[in-house]
Design a protein around this motif. Structure first.
Motif, PDB file in Angstrom:
ATOM      1  N   MET A  41      38.644  39.741  48.572  1.00 41.49           N
ATOM      2  CA  MET A  41      40.046  40.013  48.670  1.00 41.49           C
ATOM      3  C   MET A  41      40.340  40.801  49.944  1.00 41.49           C
ATOM      4  O   MET A  41      41.295  40.496  50.629  1.00 41.49           O
ATOM      5  N   LYS A  42      39.508  41.805  50.240  1.00 37.65           N
ATOM      6  CA  LYS A  42      39.717  42.609  51.444  1.00 37.65           C
ATOM      7  C   LYS A  42      39.513  41.766  52.697  1.00 37.65           C
ATOM      8  O   LYS A  42      40.230  41.931  53.682  1.00 37.65           O
ATOM      9  N   LYS A  43      38.544  40.866  52.656  1.00 44.00           N
ATOM     10  CA  LYS A  43      38.294  40.010  53.816  1.00 44.00           C
ATOM     11  C   LYS A  43      39.493  39.105  54.072  1.00 44.00           C
ATOM     12  O   LYS A  43      39.899  38.920  55.219  1.00 44.00           O
ATOM     13  N   LEU A  44      40.048  38.546  52.994  1.00 45.27           N
ATOM     14  CA  LEU A  44      41.206  37.667  53.130  1.00 45.27           C
ATOM     15  C   LEU A  44      42.378  38.433  53.721  1.00 45.27           C
ATOM     16  O   LEU A  44      43.047  37.952  54.641  1.00 45.27           O
ATOM     17  N   LEU A  45      42.618  39.630  53.225  1.00 41.90           N
ATOM     18  CA  LEU A  45      43.705  40.449  53.739  1.00 41.90           C
ATOM     19  C   LEU A  45      43.483  40.775  55.219  1.00 41.90           C
ATOM     20  O   LEU A  45      44.405  40.692  56.028  1.00 41.90           O
ATOM     21  N   GLY A  46      42.253  41.115  55.575  1.00 39.96           N
ATOM     22  CA  GLY A  46      41.937  41.414  56.976  1.00 39.96           C
ATOM     23  C   GLY A  46      42.170  40.220  57.879  1.00 39.96           C
ATOM     24  O   GLY A  46      42.726  40.346  58.975  1.00 39.96           O
ATOM     25  N   ILE A  47      41.759  39.057  57.429  1.00 35.01           N
ATOM     26  CA  ILE A  47      41.944  37.837  58.219  1.00 35.01           C
ATOM     27  C   ILE A  47      43.430  37.540  58.393  1.00 35.01           C
ATOM     28  O   ILE A  47      43.875  37.168  59.479  1.00 35.01           O
ATOM     29  N   THR A  59      52.359  36.821  51.691  1.00 33.78           N
ATOM     30  CA  THR A  59      50.983  36.478  51.355  1.00 33.78           C
ATOM     31  C   THR A  59      50.264  37.656  50.720  1.00 33.78           C
ATOM     32  O   THR A  59      49.541  37.505  49.737  1.00 33.78           O
ATOM     33  N   VAL A  60      50.471  38.841  51.267  1.00 35.32           N
ATOM     34  CA  VAL A  60      49.851  40.045  50.706  1.00 35.32           C
ATOM     35  C   VAL A  60      50.386  40.298  49.300  1.00 35.32           C
ATOM     36  O   VAL A  60      49.623  40.623  48.386  1.00 35.32           O
ATOM     37  N   VAL A  74      48.172  40.517  45.889  1.00 36.45           N
ATOM     38  CA  VAL A  74      48.209  41.687  44.996  1.00 36.45           C
ATOM     39  C   VAL A  74      48.598  41.262  43.595  1.00 36.45           C
ATOM     40  O   VAL A  74      47.992  41.706  42.615  1.00 36.45           O
ATOM     41  N   ASP A  75      49.608  40.398  43.479  1.00 32.90           N
ATOM     42  CA  ASP A  75      50.018  39.922  42.160  1.00 32.90           C
ATOM     43  C   ASP A  75      48.876  39.193  41.457  1.00 32.90           C
ATOM     44  O   ASP A  75      48.679  39.336  40.259  1.00 32.90           O
ATOM     45  N   SER A  76      48.125  38.418  42.215  1.00 31.30           N
ATOM     46  CA  SER A  76      46.980  37.700  41.657  1.00 31.30           C
ATOM     47  C   SER A  76      45.915  38.680  41.166  1.00 31.30           C
ATOM     48  O   SER A  76      45.341  38.496  40.085  1.00 31.30           O
ATOM     49  N   ILE A 105      43.185  41.631  36.636  1.00 30.93           N
ATOM     50  CA  ILE A 105      42.856  42.895  35.975  1.00 30.93           C
ATOM     51  C   ILE A 105      43.435  42.906  34.569  1.00 30.93           C
ATOM     52  O   ILE A 105      42.768  43.308  33.609  1.00 30.93           O
ATOM     53  N   ASP A 106      44.681  42.444  34.423  1.00 34.22           N
ATOM     54  CA  ASP A 106      45.312  42.395  33.103  1.00 34.22           C
ATOM     55  C   ASP A 106      44.538  41.473  32.165  1.00 34.22           C
ATOM     56  O   ASP A 106      44.337  41.793  30.993  1.00 34.22           O
ATOM     57  N   SER A 107      44.101  40.333  32.682  1.00 33.38           N
ATOM     58  CA  SER A 107      43.344  39.388  31.869  1.00 33.38           C
ATOM     59  C   SER A 107      42.008  39.988  31.440  1.00 33.38           C
ATOM     60  O   SER A 107      41.578  39.827  30.291  1.00 33.38           O
ATOM     61  N   SER A 108      41.356  40.682  32.354  1.00 30.25           N
ATOM     62  CA  SER A 108      40.067  41.303  32.034  1.00 30.25           C
ATOM     63  C   SER A 108      40.239  42.400  30.988  1.00 30.25           C
ATOM     64  O   SER A 108      39.440  42.518  30.062  1.00 30.25           O
ATOM     65  N   ALA A 109      41.277  43.201  31.135  1.00 30.83           N
ATOM     66  CA  ALA A 109      41.527  44.275  30.172  1.00 30.83           C
ATOM     67  C   ALA A 109      41.812  43.696  28.798  1.00 30.83           C
ATOM     68  O   ALA A 109      41.327  44.205  27.783  1.00 30.83           O
ATOM     69  N   LYS A 110      42.575  42.614  28.737  1.00 32.36           N
ATOM     70  CA  LYS A 110      42.878  41.974  27.459  1.00 32.36           C
ATOM     71  C   LYS A 110      41.604  41.431  26.822  1.00 32.36           C
ATOM     72  O   LYS A 110      41.408  41.565  25.612  1.00 32.36           O
ATOM     73  N   ALA A 111      40.714  40.872  27.613  1.00 30.07           N
ATOM     74  CA  ALA A 111      39.463  40.347  27.086  1.00 30.07           C
ATOM     75  C   ALA A 111      38.598  41.469  26.509  1.00 30.07           C
ATOM     76  O   ALA A 111      37.975  41.311  25.461  1.00 30.07           O
ATOM     77  N   VAL A 112      38.577  42.613  27.179  1.00 26.68           N
ATOM     78  CA  VAL A 112      37.802  43.760  26.690  1.00 26.68           C
ATOM     79  C   VAL A 112      38.364  44.244  25.360  1.00 26.68           C
ATOM     80  O   VAL A 112      37.617  44.522  24.420  1.00 26.68           O
ATOM     81  N   VAL A 113      39.676  44.336  25.261  1.00 27.10           N
ATOM     82  CA  VAL A 113      40.309  44.778  24.016  1.00 27.10           C
ATOM     83  C   VAL A 113      40.020  43.787  22.889  1.00 27.10           C
ATOM     84  O   VAL A 113      39.700  44.191  21.768  1.00 27.10           O
ATOM     85  N   ASP A 114      40.127  42.500  23.173  1.00 33.92           N
ATOM     86  CA  ASP A 114      39.849  41.493  22.152  1.00 33.92           C
ATOM     87  C   ASP A 114      38.402  41.572  21.675  1.00 33.92           C
ATOM     88  O   ASP A 114      38.123  41.450  20.476  1.00 33.92           O
TER      89      ASP A 114
END
Length: 77
Positions: free
Chosen positions: A1-7, A37-38, A42-44, A49-58
């Motif tokens: 993600m950082k590389k994409l932003l830098g590019i 684009t940035v 960020v939204d992505s 992160i939201d999806s990962s947190a939901k998976a952990v809770v489930d």
């Protein structure tokens, strides 16, 4: 993600500084495109992160439910 932003930042800067006869409209549109684009990146990331947190809770709920079932079976015996 950082590389994409830098590019993207480097590409935007190179595009904006490519020709000295460019108008501010072109530079403004380039800046807007980079900002959009940035924002999309960020939204992505937030969505992931939201999806990962939901998976952990489930997973936690499933494990707690399994432990409760095991406890109930042990009490019945």
């Amino acid at each position: 993600m950082k590389k994409l932003l830098g590019i993207l930042v480097i590409a935007g800067a190179m595009t904006a500084c490519n020709n000295s006869t460019e108008t501010t409209t072109t530079i403004d549109s380039t800046v807007k495109a980079v900002a959009d684009t940035v924002k999309t990146a960020v939204d992505s990331a937030v969505h992931k992160i939201d999806s990962s947190a939901k998976a952990v809770v489930d997973t936690a709920k499933a494990k707690i439910g399994a432990a409760a079932d095991s406890a109930k079976k042990a009490v019945k015996k």
